[in-house]
Design a protein around this motif. Sequence first.
Motif, mmCIF file in Angstrom:
data_model
loop_
_atom_site.group_PDB
_atom_site.id
_atom_site.type_symbol
_atom_site.label_atom_id
_atom_site.label_comp_id
_atom_site.label_asym_id
_atom_site.label_seq_id
_atom_site.Cartn_x
_atom_site.Cartn_y
_atom_site.Cartn_z
ATOM 1 N N LEU A 74 71.899 57.426 39.106
ATOM 2 C CA LEU A 74 72.943 56.975 38.194
ATOM 3 C C LEU A 74 74.336 57.496 38.522
ATOM 4 O O LEU A 74 75.315 57.072 37.893
ATOM 5 N N ASN A 75 74.454 58.401 39.492
ATOM 6 C CA ASN A 75 75.768 58.983 39.824
ATOM 7 C C ASN A 75 76.534 58.099 40.798
ATOM 8 O O ASN A 75 77.111 58.576 41.775
ATOM 9 N N LYS A 76 76.562 56.812 40.525
ATOM 10 C CA LYS A 76 77.188 55.858 41.421
ATOM 11 C C LYS A 76 78.031 54.874 40.608
ATOM 12 O O LYS A 76 77.812 54.707 39.400
ATOM 13 N N PRO A 77 78.981 54.194 41.246
ATOM 14 C CA PRO A 77 79.811 53.219 40.534
ATOM 15 C C PRO A 77 79.081 51.901 40.323
ATOM 16 O O PRO A 77 79.327 50.896 40.992
ATOM 17 N N ILE A 78 78.175 51.887 39.344
ATOM 18 C CA ILE A 78 77.272 50.747 39.136
ATOM 19 C C ILE A 78 77.372 50.169 37.722
ATOM 20 O O ILE A 78 76.553 49.326 37.343
ATOM 21 N N TYR A 79 78.372 50.545 36.955
ATOM 22 C CA TYR A 79 78.311 50.288 35.518
ATOM 23 C C TYR A 79 79.073 49.067 35.021
ATOM 24 O O TYR A 79 78.687 48.470 34.004
ATOM 25 N N LYS A 80 80.125 48.663 35.692
ATOM 26 C CA LYS A 80 80.916 47.538 35.175
ATOM 27 C C LYS A 80 80.078 46.271 34.968
ATOM 28 O O LYS A 80 80.233 45.590 33.946
ATOM 29 N N PRO A 81 79.143 45.907 35.885
ATOM 30 C CA PRO A 81 78.346 44.700 35.647
ATOM 31 C C PRO A 81 77.465 44.770 34.397
ATOM 32 O O PRO A 81 77.072 43.736 33.863
ATOM 33 N N SER A 82 77.169 45.985 33.949
ATOM 34 C CA SER A 82 76.315 46.122 32.762
ATOM 35 C C SER A 82 77.074 45.888 31.463
ATOM 36 O O SER A 82 76.468 45.714 30.407
ATOM 37 N N ALA A 83 78.410 45.856 31.533
ATOM 38 C CA ALA A 83 79.227 45.853 30.326
ATOM 39 C C ALA A 83 79.402 44.474 29.692
ATOM 40 O O ALA A 83 80.106 44.345 28.698
ATOM 41 N N ALA A 84 78.772 43.455 30.255
ATOM 42 C CA ALA A 84 78.754 42.133 29.629
ATOM 43 C C ALA A 84 77.386 41.506 29.871
ATOM 44 O O ALA A 84 76.791 41.698 30.926
ATOM 45 N N TYR A 85 76.883 40.793 28.872
ATOM 46 C CA TYR A 85 75.596 40.098 28.921
ATOM 47 C C TYR A 85 74.406 41.046 28.941
ATOM 48 O O TYR A 85 73.331 40.700 29.437
ATOM 49 N N GLY A 86 74.577 42.240 28.386
ATOM 50 C CA GLY A 86 73.448 43.130 28.157
ATOM 51 C C GLY A 86 73.206 44.139 29.264
ATOM 52 O O GLY A 86 73.350 43.826 30.449
ATOM 53 N N HIS A 87 72.826 45.340 28.864
ATOM 54 C CA HIS A 87 72.488 46.380 29.828
ATOM 55 C C HIS A 87 71.037 46.257 30.292
ATOM 56 O O HIS A 87 70.665 46.846 31.305
ATOM 57 N N PHE A 88 70.241 45.485 29.562
ATOM 58 C CA PHE A 88 68.809 45.393 29.854
ATOM 59 C C PHE A 88 68.394 43.940 30.079
ATOM 60 O O PHE A 88 69.073 43.006 29.664
ATOM 61 N N GLY A 89 67.261 43.781 30.765
ATOM 62 C CA GLY A 89 66.795 42.444 31.087
ATOM 63 C C GLY A 89 67.487 41.853 32.293
ATOM 64 O O GLY A 89 67.374 40.656 32.561
ATOM 65 N N ARG A 90 68.177 42.668 33.062
ATOM 66 C CA ARG A 90 68.896 42.207 34.261
ATOM 67 C C ARG A 90 68.030 42.459 35.496
ATOM 68 O O ARG A 90 67.064 43.217 35.463
#
Length: 404
Positions: A365-381
């Motif tokens: 998790l210590n990586k720049p991976i978060y912006k895509p999670s900020a729309a359309y849900g953090h789960f089910g991707r």
Amino acid sequence: MRSEYVFTSESVSEGHPDKVSDQISDAIVDLFLSKDPEARVACETLTTTQKVVLAGEIRCKGVYENGDWAPGALEEIEKVVRETVKAIGYEQDGFHWETFDFENYLHAQSAHIAQGVDSSGNKDEGAGDQGIMFGYASVETEDLMPATLDFSHKILHQMAQDRKSGAAPFLEPDAKSQVTLRYKDGVPVACTAIVVSTQHAPGYDKGEKEAELKAYVKSVVAKVIPAELLSDQTVYHINPTGSFEIGGPDGDAGLTGRKIIVDTYGGAAPHGGGAFSGKDPTKVDRSAAYVTRYLAKNVVAAGLAKMCTIQISYAIGVAQPLSLYVDTSGTGTVADEAIEAAITKIAAEKLGGLTPRGIRLGLGLNKPIYKPSAAYGHFGRKAQGDFFPWERTDLVEDLKAAVA
């Protein structure tokens, strides 16, 4: 569980003002983690008419140290913020990526929080705050998510793709959706209602243009929701207020962290109350919610239950969780206690435990991976490369063996 019931979940688009704020906050998290994997970030964003304001606490080598900004850091932050808004598609008089007023009030992380969170001597890294977090999975969809939320997200995601590709040029970025399904014995059997409110170009609230917009929305719904769930009994509410030309931060102020049910399970599972966006992975609000989803999804994928809820709790500054609880709502093939024991054992072996450090290092998790999670849900991707690692189902065989 009731044998028959009706349930609803909602989603909001990437152009919804709260989601604009979430994406900006997570773009800042990604920026800092790209500079320093051990960065500490708690970034809140306010968006309103022609204005974006950042506030919060940070620590990042090479960017902000000892109360001083590195040369060019402030300009880079503003660039990232403007590029995030541009990618969403805001070029309106009331909110334009190039001309909005920007203010940055990020400052140093509290030394008192840092002393509890950081590892030192024989002390392991502690949780960034106290709290309870939940993870959930269900056999309702192939992504092991509640169907009402899954469909709500996918309707808006398809509309955003069509807006950006030019297939639906009358759409503007702000939108909401809501899906209501009738369930029988835990399985969706009918879609009883659809609500979609979308910001639109001038004139699409009357006459032939309104009819075109409504026909388009129904076509998207038909692509997303299985045909056997739709019928002439399905009720559609498309832009039920009439006009929706003024939207986004110009129509309603946005704040980071106000869409926590949209971000998680659409109300189908409990929520501990903590938001995700804008927080680095030492914050257990985020990382523990991710690991409990990871574990619950693997439990269901392993066939140990048709649905699984996991709760975990922490105290600020303390590494080990205070409690771990599994509830399969009577759908488990083995006892819930056996699943709890298996999860604890496997997490220790595969992740390094359920401490904050174990979670963030074990899941990467210590990586720049978060912006895509900020729309359309953090789960089910879909887990892809470094992104959405909590959606992997790589513990299935271990879980089966542990409860055999």
